[in-house]
Every structure is written in structure tokens, then in C-alpha cells.
Design an enzyme around this catalytic site. Structure first.
Site, mmCIF file in Angstrom:
data_model
loop_
_atom_site.group_PDB
_atom_site.id
_atom_site.type_symbol
_atom_site.label_atom_id
_atom_site.label_comp_id
_atom_site.label_asym_id
_atom_site.label_seq_id
_atom_site.Cartn_x
_atom_site.Cartn_y
_atom_site.Cartn_z
ATOM 1 N N LYS A 119 0.829 -1.210 0.000
ATOM 2 C CA LYS A 119 0.000 0.000 0.000
ATOM 3 C C LYS A 119 0.862 1.258 0.000
ATOM 4 O O LYS A 119 2.014 1.226 0.443
ATOM 5 C CB LYS A 119 -0.957 0.014 1.200
ATOM 6 C CG LYS A 119 -0.304 0.336 2.566
ATOM 7 C CD LYS A 119 -0.401 1.792 2.907
ATOM 8 C CE LYS A 119 0.306 2.328 4.089
ATOM 9 N NZ LYS A 119 1.579 1.897 4.554
ATOM 10 N N ALA A 172 9.956 -0.077 4.328
ATOM 11 C CA ALA A 172 9.909 1.151 3.522
ATOM 12 C C ALA A 172 8.540 1.840 3.638
ATOM 13 O O ALA A 172 8.236 2.758 2.894
ATOM 14 C CB ALA A 172 10.199 0.817 2.058
ATOM 15 N N GLY A 215 3.688 -1.383 3.564
ATOM 16 C CA GLY A 215 2.746 -2.416 3.998
ATOM 17 C C GLY A 215 3.192 -3.837 3.737
ATOM 18 O O GLY A 215 2.371 -4.730 3.545
ATOM 19 N N SER A 216 4.525 -4.076 3.750
ATOM 20 C CA SER A 216 5.005 -5.437 3.447
ATOM 21 C C SER A 216 4.579 -6.437 4.521
ATOM 22 O O SER A 216 4.239 -7.579 4.208
ATOM 23 C CB SER A 216 6.524 -5.452 3.275
ATOM 24 O OG SER A 216 7.173 -5.028 4.463
ATOM 25 N N SER A 217 4.576 -6.024 5.790
ATOM 26 C CA SER A 217 4.195 -6.977 6.845
ATOM 27 C C SER A 217 2.696 -7.284 6.779
ATOM 28 O O SER A 217 2.272 -8.402 7.064
ATOM 29 C CB SER A 217 4.567 -6.441 8.234
ATOM 30 O OG SER A 217 3.782 -5.330 8.575
ATOM 31 N N ASP A 265 -3.325 -0.886 6.788
ATOM 32 C CA ASP A 265 -2.482 -1.654 5.853
ATOM 33 C C ASP A 265 -3.104 -3.003 5.506
ATOM 34 O O ASP A 265 -3.165 -3.398 4.344
ATOM 35 C CB ASP A 265 -1.078 -1.863 6.432
ATOM 36 C CG ASP A 265 -0.262 -0.578 6.451
ATOM 37 O OD1 ASP A 265 -0.857 0.491 6.271
ATOM 38 O OD2 ASP A 265 0.968 -0.651 6.652
#
Length: 396
Positions: free
Chosen positions: A13, A141, A144-146, A204
Site C-alpha cells: 500500500k 519502507a 505495507g510489506s508486513s 495496511d
């Protein structure tokens, strides 16, 4: 328990408008980023549960029989509630982690174990599985990778345990779950996010679950009706920053200059609302003038964010480089470095985009051409995945 391989993906996101103002009760627009996290779940019979996270260099395996013997009654079946600090400590014991581990790598493993043990409790015996997750998203960064990771895990485990039906029909390349199933995926993903982040907003994981664009204000999340998929260039300045420190800085500036800062926050709110209205108009028929207004909003918001004190020399450089090519950029997320987004109008010539990417890369930045307004969590056939994704998962 499902017997076939499951392939699931979920998007990252970006915040389009409303960074920092959202902390003070204003509207933020969050949009799904078409850089995705992919998960492959393979049932097997070797009595182990394997987790492979190549992006962060993690490979773990547990003996299912040993996990079965542990007291996991603190994870109540079907109970989608936050873990207490005591329960977190018990989970660390189950994982075999030291008490003081709090880095993202350890927390990603804990999130997996929490979801696996909680969701799979409905089975007669804990299933033997091989889970591999590979992502196009850079970690840490603000993209919203997690959350994409937690959403993929929740969707795959719920489907594998037949808590929700697999929406993929014969002959289909990909499909999405029903609204009811997405609600359950999102609830569990939020708990996975809580294991990693403690007290996330829920934005997220909601964007990653539903995709498209969401409006967020004071804890209330609502989906925008079918927003257009806009092409963007996402740039990571690779300058590290502390979200906590940046949020605190805005707060102290607001206390110091209330009559200057409050109107800025109100103005950012108005930018979010105008953008929301515009995206609604563009759903039916996007016109060149819509893009011109989107660019004006981007410029105004970037100036406001600089006035709030969350700009950075690297972000100024990004804006200068893209403006030299007639394109408009703003920071996305916390600021102080991190990432920025540049709107790519449909009339852009290919050489122009390439020249700009070259210029940004020579500044030491990473760039991705992608789009926003992407679909949320989806299930795929192997053949429907792009070759690089297939190769990445096959290599695990």
C-alpha cells in the site's frame, strides 16, 4: 485439510494523501500498490511445518508432533483477539526464541506461528505444511510489506483448513474470496499485524485484503467504489527514518504554532477529499484534465508536508528530477526520507519515463514502475503467475 498446493498474493500500500494529518483526525486515502507478496502453501506428510522467507533470510522448521504436545491453550480456537504480553512470551517459548527478541525477522516468525497454531486448531491434528513467501515489496519502507505477509498467511491457512472455501474454479487463472471470507481474512491478518507492530491502525491489512482505495478517518475505514488504476513510479530514497520521531515532530510544531499548523492540517484534509471526489469521477471516464488536477493536488500536498517539517533533501531531489521531466511527485508515508510517488500520465512517451528512471537511479534511488488501485488478496493457478514470480517460488 486441502491436499493441493495453494498460491496466494496480496498487494502492498501507499498513502496517496493525508499523511500526518490522519494522526490529528483528518482523512487519509490509502491505495493498494501493485507490488505484491506471494505465498505458496504445500501440504506434505513429513511431520514438519516449514517456513521459508527468503526476502529476510529466514528458514525455520518445527516438528508438528512436538508443537502438538505443547500447551497452546492460551490461543483460544477461533478467538480473533489481541495477544496479551504474557501470551506473547508464551509464543516466544513455543518458537524457541529468547525473551528480548523484538526485531522484524523474529516477529515475522512469531506472526506465522500465532496464525498457524490459532487457525489450524480446528483440525484434528496440526497439519504438516511447507509455507514459502516471496515479495516484490521492500521491507521497512512503509509500503505495507508486513500486512501483505499477514494477509497472505491468513488467507492461505483459512483456506487450507477449510474455514473458508477456495474461490478458484476449474479453468480460472485467479479469483478472489467472497466479502464474508474477506472479513475473516482481514480479522486474522490484523492479529498477525499486531504480533509484528503492537498497535497498528488496521489500514495496511484492510488495503491488502480489499485492494483498490480506502478512506481512513479516526479509526473508520471505508472502501472507495472502483477507483481507477493509476500508473505511478514508486521511488525509494533508501534514507532511513523514524516514523515515531516524525509524528512527534509534527505534534510539537502544532503545539508551538497552532494557528499556522491547524490550517495546514485542514488544507491537507481538503486535498484528500478533493482527490476522493476526483477518483469517483474518473471511474466512469478518466479525462486528461483529471490528471492535471491530480498533479496540482500532489504538488500542494508536498508543499504542505514540507511545512509540517517531514520533508527531506532526498525527497526534494526526487521532486526536482521528476519536475525536470514535467512530472509531479510527493512523499508517501512518514516522510523524512523513505518513499515517494510520481504520477505517470497516460500520454507519457516511453523514452521520457526511461530517462527519468535513469536520472533517479543515478541519485542512488530504487524505482519501480507500477500502479495503484490494484486488486486485493487473490488465489492463483501456477500458470497465471508471471515468470519471475514462478521462478522465485520454484527456487525455494
Amino acid at each position: 485439510m486441502l491436499s493441493e498446493v495453494l498460491l496466494v498474493s496480496a498487494p502492498g500500500k501507499v498513502i496517496l494523501h493525508g499523511e500526518h494529518a490522519v494522526v490529528h483526525g483528518k482523512v487519509a486515502l490509502a491505495v493498494a500498490l501493485n507490488l505484491r507478496t506471494f505465498l505458496r502453501l504445500q501440504p506434505h506428510s513429513n511431520g514438519k511445518v516449514d517456513l521459508n522467507l527468503p526476502n529476510i533470510g529466514i528458514q525455520r522448521a518445527w516438528d508438528v508432533a512436538k508443537l502438538q504436545m505443547l500447551d497452546t491453550s492460551f490461543l483460544k480456537q477461533g478467538d480473533v483477539t489481541a495477544l496479551t504480553p504474557e501470551q506473547m512470551e508464551k509464543l516466544k517459548e513455543v518458537a524457541g526464541f529468547p525473551e528480548d527478541c523484538a526485531d522484524h525477522e523474529h516477529l515475522a516468525v512469531l506472526s506465522f506461528l500465532y496464525l498457524y497454531l490459532s487457525i489450524c486448531q480446528s483440525q484434528r491434528a496440526l497439519p504438516s505444511l511447507d509455507v514459502a513467501v516471496w515479495s516484490e515489496l521492500p521491507t521497512g519502507a512503509g509500503l505495507g510489506s508486513s500486512a501483505a505477509y499477514s494477509v497472505c498467511l491468513a488467507a492461505a491457512l483459512l483456506t487450507a483448513c477449510k474455514e473458508i472455501p477456495n474461490p478458484l474454479k476449474d479453468g480460472e487463472a485467479a479469483n478472489r474470496w467472497t466479502e464474508e471470507s474477506l472479513e475473516l481474512i482481514n480479522k486474522w491478518a490484523f492479529q498477525g499485524e499486531r504480533v509484528i507492530h503492537g498497535n497498528p491502525s488496521g489500514v495496511d491489512n484492510a488495503v491488502s485484503t480489499w485492494g483498490g482505495a480506502l478512506r481512513y478517518q479516526q479509526g473508520k475505514i471505508s472502501s472507495l467504489k472502483r477507483p481507477p488504476a493509476l500508473k505511478i513510479l514508486l521511488t525509494n530514497t533508501k534514507v532511513p527514518r523514524s516514523t515515531k520521531a516524525l509524528v512527534a515532530g509534527v505534534k510539537s510544531r502544532l503545539l508551538k504554532f497552532p494557528e499556522i499548523m491547524a490550517p495546514l492540517l485542514t488544507s491537507i484534509d481538503a486535498i484528500s477529499l478533493e482527490c476522493e471526489r476526483l477518483l469517483g469521477e474518473m471511474t466512469a471516464a478518466p479525462a486528461p484534465e483529471h490528471y492535471l488536477v491530480l498533479e496540482e493536488l500532489i504538488d500542494m500536498n508536498q508543499h504542505h508536508l514540507n511545512a509540517l517539517g517531514v520533508g527531506h533533501a532526498s525527497l526534494d531531489r526526487l521532486c526536482q528530477v521528476t519536475m525536470a521531466h514535467g512530472l509531479h511527485s510527493k512523499l508517501t508515508g512518514a516522510g523524512g526520507g523513505g518513499c515517494g510517488i510520481t504520477l505517470l500520465r497516460p500520454d507519457l512517451e516511453r523514452p521520457e519515463v526511461e530517462a527519468m528512471k535513469q536520472a533517479l537511479t543515478s541519485c542512488g534511488f530504487d524505482c519501480w514502475e507500477t500502479s495503484i488501485g490494484a486488486p486485493g488478496v487473490s488465489v492463483h493457478t501456477a500458470a497465471s503467475l508471471d515468470a519471475p514470480v514462478r521462478q522465485a517460488l520454484d527456487g525455494l
